[in-house]
Write a protein that holds these residues in place. Sequence first.
Motif, PDB file in Angstrom:
ATOM      1  N   PRO A 166      42.648  25.596 -24.840  1.00  0.00           N
ATOM      2  CA  PRO A 166      43.514  24.701 -24.616  1.00  0.00           C
ATOM      3  C   PRO A 166      43.176  23.384 -25.156  1.00  0.00           C
ATOM      4  O   PRO A 166      42.155  23.243 -25.551  1.00  0.00           O
ATOM      5  N   SER A 167      44.032  22.524 -25.198  1.00  0.00           N
ATOM      6  CA  SER A 167      43.873  21.015 -25.711  1.00  0.00           C
ATOM      7  C   SER A 167      42.805  20.333 -25.032  1.00  0.00           C
ATOM      8  O   SER A 167      42.906  20.439 -23.798  1.00  0.00           O
ATOM      9  N   TRP A 168      42.018  19.475 -25.605  1.00  0.00           N
ATOM     10  CA  TRP A 168      41.436  18.492 -24.830  1.00  0.00           C
ATOM     11  C   TRP A 168      41.814  17.061 -25.093  1.00  0.00           C
ATOM     12  O   TRP A 168      42.284  16.783 -25.976  1.00  0.00           O
ATOM     13  N   SER A 169      41.819  16.360 -24.021  1.00  0.00           N
ATOM     14  CA  SER A 169      41.827  14.971 -24.162  1.00  0.00           C
ATOM     15  C   SER A 169      40.454  14.029 -24.164  1.00  0.00           C
ATOM     16  O   SER A 169      39.805  14.122 -23.265  1.00  0.00           O
ATOM     17  N   VAL A 170      40.570  13.264 -25.488  1.00  0.00           N
ATOM     18  CA  VAL A 170      39.368  12.388 -25.531  1.00  0.00           C
ATOM     19  C   VAL A 170      39.625  10.906 -25.499  1.00  0.00           C
ATOM     20  O   VAL A 170      40.446  10.550 -26.368  1.00  0.00           O
ATOM     21  N   ARG A 185      42.022  10.689 -17.066  1.00  0.00           N
ATOM     22  CA  ARG A 185      42.657  11.918 -17.592  1.00  0.00           C
ATOM     23  C   ARG A 185      41.837  12.831 -18.733  1.00  0.00           C
ATOM     24  O   ARG A 185      42.273  13.768 -18.781  1.00  0.00           O
ATOM     25  N   ALA A 186      40.746  11.877 -19.120  1.00  0.00           N
ATOM     26  CA  ALA A 186      40.004  12.469 -20.194  1.00  0.00           C
ATOM     27  C   ALA A 186      39.150  13.618 -19.919  1.00  0.00           C
ATOM     28  O   ALA A 186      38.591  13.649 -18.771  1.00  0.00           O
ATOM     29  N   ASP A 187      38.907  14.436 -20.828  1.00  0.00           N
ATOM     30  CA  ASP A 187      37.762  15.672 -20.658  1.00  0.00           C
ATOM     31  C   ASP A 187      36.407  15.056 -21.247  1.00  0.00           C
ATOM     32  O   ASP A 187      35.688  15.799 -20.844  1.00  0.00           O
ATOM     33  N   LEU A 188      36.523  14.038 -21.887  1.00  0.00           N
ATOM     34  CA  LEU A 188      35.209  13.650 -22.751  1.00  0.00           C
ATOM     35  C   LEU A 188      35.706  12.064 -22.832  1.00  0.00           C
ATOM     36  O   LEU A 188      36.760  11.744 -23.290  1.00  0.00           O
ATOM     37  N   VAL A 189      34.865  11.323 -22.680  1.00  0.00           N
ATOM     38  CA  VAL A 189      34.670   9.833 -23.083  1.00  0.00           C
ATOM     39  C   VAL A 189      33.577   9.593 -24.167  1.00  0.00           C
ATOM     40  O   VAL A 189      32.458  10.080 -24.035  1.00  0.00           O
ATOM     41  N   VAL A 190      34.110   8.943 -25.327  1.00  0.00           N
ATOM     42  CA  VAL A 190      33.388   8.698 -26.306  1.00  0.00           C
ATOM     43  C   VAL A 190      33.134   7.086 -26.432  1.00  0.00           C
ATOM     44  O   VAL A 190      34.227   6.533 -26.425  1.00  0.00           O
ATOM     45  N   VAL A 191      32.034   6.575 -26.326  1.00  0.00           N
ATOM     46  CA  VAL A 191      31.752   5.185 -26.116  1.00  0.00           C
ATOM     47  C   VAL A 191      30.971   4.615 -27.494  1.00  0.00           C
ATOM     48  O   VAL A 191      29.971   5.119 -27.608  1.00  0.00           O
TER      49      VAL A 191
END
Lengths: 152, 152, 152, 152, 152, 152, 152, 152
Positions: free
Chosen positions: G4-8, G80-86
Amino acid sequence: MPDPSWSVYLSGEIHSDWRERIQSGAESAGLQVEFLSPVTDHAASDDAGTDILGAEQNAFWHDHKSAKINAIRTRTLIERADLVVVRFGDKYRQWNAAFDAGYAAALGVPLVTLHDPEITHALKEVDGAALAVAETPEQIVRILEYVIEGRL
Amino acid sequence: MPDPSWSVYLSGEIHSDWRERIQSGAESAGLQVEFLSPVTDHAASDDAGTDILGAEQNAFWHDHKSAKINAIRTRTLIERADLVVVRFGDKYRQWNAAFDAGYAAALGVPLVTLHDPEITHALKEVDGAALAVAETPEQIVRILEYVIEGRL
Amino acid sequence: MPDPSWSVYLSGEIHSDWRERIQSGAESAGLQVEFLSPVTDHAASDDAGTDILGAEQNAFWHDHKSAKINAIRTRTLIERADLVVVRFGDKYRQWNAAFDAGYAAALGVPLVTLHDPEITHALKEVDGAALAVAETPEQIVRILEYVIEGRL
Amino acid sequence: MPDPSWSVYLSGEIHSDWRERIQSGAESAGLQVEFLSPVTDHAASDDAGTDILGAEQNAFWHDHKSAKINAIRTRTLIERADLVVVRFGDKYRQWNAAFDAGYAAALGVPLVTLHDPEITHALKEVDGAALAVAETPEQIVRILEYVIEGRL
Amino acid sequence: MPDPSWSVYLSGEIHSDWRERIQSGAESAGLQVEFLSPVTDHAASDDAGTDILGAEQNAFWHDHKSAKINAIRTRTLIERADLVVVRFGDKYRQWNAAFDAGYAAALGVPLVTLHDPEITHALKEVDGAALAVAETPEQIVRILEYVIEGRL
Amino acid sequence: MPDPSWSVYLSGEIHSDWRERIQSGAESAGLQVEFLSPVTDHAASDDAGTDILGAEQNAFWHDHKSAKINAIRTRTLIERADLVVVRFGDKYRQWNAAFDAGYAAALGVPLVTLHDPEITHALKEVDGAALAVAETPEQIVRILEYVIEGRL
Amino acid sequence: MPDPSWSVYLSGEIHSDWRERIQSGAESAGLQVEFLSPVTDHAASDDAGTDILGAEQNAFWHDHKSAKINAIRTRTLIERADLVVVRFGDKYRQWNAAFDAGYAAALGVPLVTLHDPEITHALKEVDGAALAVAETPEQIVRILEYVIEGRL
Amino acid sequence: MPDPSWSVYLSGEIHSDWRERIQSGAESAGLQVEFLSPVTDHAASDDAGTDILGAEQNAFWHDHKSAKINAIRTRTLIERADLVVVRFGDKYRQWNAAFDAGYAAALGVPLVTLHDPEITHALKEVDGAALAVAETPEQIVRILEYVIEGRL
C-alpha cells in the motif's frame, strides 16, 4: 490483606472547605490517602505567570502565562492520581473543573463528582462519565473508605 | 539476585476460602506478594452505592450505583497488578469474574485461571487467554513461588 | 454534515436471531454500519483448532486450540470496532460474552449490553461498564440511528 | 503536494449558527474537511436515553441515560478527529463543552477554542491548552485553510 | 455480514516457496488479504545500506546500515498487520524471525508460527506467545479462511 | 546530583557466568542496579508447567505449559526494566533471546546486545535495534557505570 | 505482493529544492507515496497567527501565535506519517527540525536524516536516533524505493 | 497536603552553571526535587562509545557509538521526568537540546524552556510547545516552588 495507599486529586471549587472536610474525614477513618490538588489560592493561580516570568500588558497573555504554569501542576498530579474528585459549586462557570473531569475521563482515571442536586441537569454529561455522584464531602470519605479498605 | 515484590489480584468466586489458602501458602513460602482483591463481602458489594449515596426504588439503579463504586476499586487494583488470578466456582454465573479476565487480558496483565476441570469447556475462551490454568490454590502458590523466586 | 460509517461488533449469544434483527433494522434505517461478529456456528467454533491443526486426545487442548484461533478473529475485530454490543441470553454461562465486555471496556471501546431484565442483578458489574443497557434488538437499532445519524 | 482530508469535531454551544458558518466557509474555500459534531438538537440530546430505553421517574437517571448514549457518539467522534474546535457562548454553563476540551487535550488531539473576549478570564485554563483562540467562525475557516492547504 | 480485508505479515525463512503457497491459496479461497513481507531477496537485504548510502570497510557497519534500512520496512509493516505469521526453517539461526515474533507479541498483534515439529522444543517460548502453531502453508490458508470468512 | 537505581534485565544464554560477572562488576563499581532475569535453571524452565500443573503425554503441550508460566515472569520483568541486555552464545538457536530482544524493542525499552563478533552477521537485525553491541560482560558494566553515574 | 502507499513527512530546511527533488524522484520511480510537509512559505509560517487572529505588539506573542497554529499542522501530519525525513541545511539554527526529529523518535515513527557530512558531529544525537543518514535527496528516493517496493 | 517529590530533567547547554543554580536554589527553597541530566562532561559524552566498545576509524561511527550510549541515559531519564527544562545558550547549534524538547513534547511530559530573549524567534516552534519560557535559572526555581509547593 494489605491495601497500599491511594492518591486522590481534588479538583474544582475553591471557596468552601470541602477539601479540608474530606481530608480530615479520611484521617479520622485512618485511610492511607495522599491528597493532591491545584493551587487553591485564587490570587496566586491568577498571577503566577506574570509574577514569575514578567508582567504582560495584554490581559489575555497575563492569563495565558498563569494558566500554563498551573497546567504543569494540574496535569502532572491528575496523571498521578488513582481517583479524581471534581467539585462544582453553585457560583461561577468553573470551566476548569469540567476540563479536569474530561481530562481524567480520557486518561481512564476514575472520576467522582461532588455537587448539589440543583445543578444536576447542567452537569449531566460530566456525571455520565463519573463512577459516583456525591452531594457531600462526607460521602466522598465513605467512598474512599469503601474502595480502599472495603469498609461500608 | 534480588527480585522485588509482586502485586497479585485475586478475582472471582467469594464463597470458599481460596484467597486465604493462596495468601497463607505464599506467606509460608516467604514470598513478597501484595494480594489485592475486590470487596468480598457480598452484602457490602451489593449495597455500597445506595448505602453511601442514597436509596433507589428501581432495582436496576440500586445495582448500578454499587457496581460503579465497586469499579473504582476493581479497575484501579487490576491496573496495579502484575498478575491477575481469576477463580470460577461451580455455581452462579460469575460474569464479573469473566469480565475481569477480559479486562486484564486487554491491558496485557498476565492472567491465570483457577477452576475445576468440569467447567473447562464453558471457559475455553477465557482459558485461551490465560498463561496458566490451575485447579487448586496450592498450584497458584507454586506458580507464584516459581515466577517470583525461580523455585520449583 | 456527513457522518462516516461505524463498525459495530456483536458479541455473545448465538442461539437466537438478534444479530439478524439488528442488521436488518439498521439496513431499513439506511445506516452505514459494518457489523462484525465472532464465528457464530457453534460446531465450527468448537472444532476449528483441531480441524485445521490436527486432533487432540485431551479435551482441554482440543478446546484450547480452537479458542486461540477464535481469538485471532475476535480480538482483531473488537479492536476495530467503534462500538461493542454484548448479548446475554437466559441460558448457558456465556463467559466468553462477559470476557468480551471486559476486553472492550479496558480498550475504551464503548460498550452496550442487551439482555432481559431478569438477569440484571447477575450482570450488574458488566452493565456498570456499559453506556446503555437494552432489552431488544430494536432498541440497539435506535441507539445506532441516534448516535450515527442523530435521529431520534 | 496532496494533502488528505481532515476530520474536525465542532463541540459546544448549540444556539447560534457557528457550525454552519464554518462548514459553508470551508466549502467555499474548497477544503476537504469532514465535520463531526454532537447531536445538536437540544430536546433530542436530553431525551434520547428515555425515549429509546424507557422512561425514568427520577430526573437524575433520566439525564444519566441520555448522557451516556450521547457519550457513545461524542467520544467516538472526538477520538476520530484531527482537530477539536470548542465554542463557548455567553450563556449557560456549558460544562460539557469544557469537558470535551479536557477530553481532547488528554488524548493529544489539537484543540482550538472559539469565544468572545468577554469570557477570556473564566476560560483561561481551557485556552491555555488550546493551540489557537478564535473569536469568529471565519477565523476558524482561515485556520483550517492554513493548516490543511497552507494558504494564508 | 461484510468482513473487511485483513493485512497479514509473513516473516522469516526466505529459501522456500511458503509465502507463494499461502498467497496463492488465499487467492484460490477468494480471501481479501493484503500480504506484507520483508524484502526477501537475500543479497538486497544484506547490501541495501551500503548500496544506497555508501560502502563501509568494517563488516559490522556494513551490516548495520542495511539492518536499519530493512527496519524501516519491517517495523512499519508489522505495525500495520492484523496478523503476523512467522516461519522458521530447519537451517540458519533466523534470529530476525524470532525478533519479529517478539516485536509482534509486545505490540499485541496476533502471532501464528509455522515450522516443522522437529524444532518445537527450541521454539517453545515463541510458540507459547502464538495463537496457532502450524506445520504447513495450507494450514495457514485455512486459518485465514476461518478467521476472515468464518468458513471451516 | 542523585541518580536513582536502575532495573536491568539480563536475557539469553544460560551456560556461562556472564550474569554473575555483570552483577559482581556492578557491585564493585558501587552501582544501584536491580538485576532481573528469567529462571536460568534449564531443567526447571523446561518442566515448570507440568511439574506444577500436571504431566502431559504430548511433548508440544509439555513445552507449552512451561513456556507460558515462564512468560509470566519474563514479560513482567522486561516491562519493569530500564534496560534489557541480551546475550547470545555460540551454541544453540536461542530463539527466546531474540524474541526477548524484539519484545523489548517494541516496548521502547533500551536494548543492548552481548555476543562474539563471529556471529555478528546473523544478528544484524537484532544489533540494528540495539543501542550498544558489546563483546564482554565488563563492557556491559562500563556501560551501566556510564549511563547511571556518568563515569567513563 | 501489493504494497500500500506510504505517507512520508518532509521536515526541515526550506531554502533549497530538496522536497521537489524527492517528490519528482519518487514519481519517476512510480512509488505510491503521499508527501506531507510543514508550510514551507517562510513569511506565511511566521505570520499565520497574527494574520488570522489579530496583531500582537510583543514579538514573543507574535511568534507564539504562529508557532501554535503551525503545530496544528505539523503534529497532525507527523503522527500520520510512516516515515519522517528531516533535512538540516548548512545555515540557520533549525531548532524546529531537530524538535520534529525528537517528536518523531518519541512516537516511534521511523526517522531518516538528510544533511552534509560537515555537520555530522553537531547532529550526532539526532543521527543516533535515525534509521538512515543520507546526504542527497536521491538517496532518500532510493530508500523509499527499497522500503516500499523492495527494489535496490 | 503532602506533595510528593518531583523528577526534573535538565537538558541542553553544558558550558555555564545553570544546572547548579537551579539545584542550589531548589535546595534553599526546601523542595523535594530529584534532578536528572545527561552526562555533562563534553569529552566523556563524545567518547563514551569508543572508549567502552572500541575505537572507530570513521568519525561518523565514532560519534554514532557514543550518541547511542548517551541515548540509553537520556531517553530513560526523560521518560522518568515529571518536567523537562531545556536550556539553549547563545552559541553552538544545540540540536540535541531541541531534539530532547521534541521528545518530551511527544511523550506529553511538561516542557519549560530557558534562554535569552535574543534567540526567541529562532526558538518559536520549541517555545510554542512549552508551558513556560524562562530567562533565568532563578525563574525556574520559582516555577518549581510554585508547581510543587504552591508558594508564589
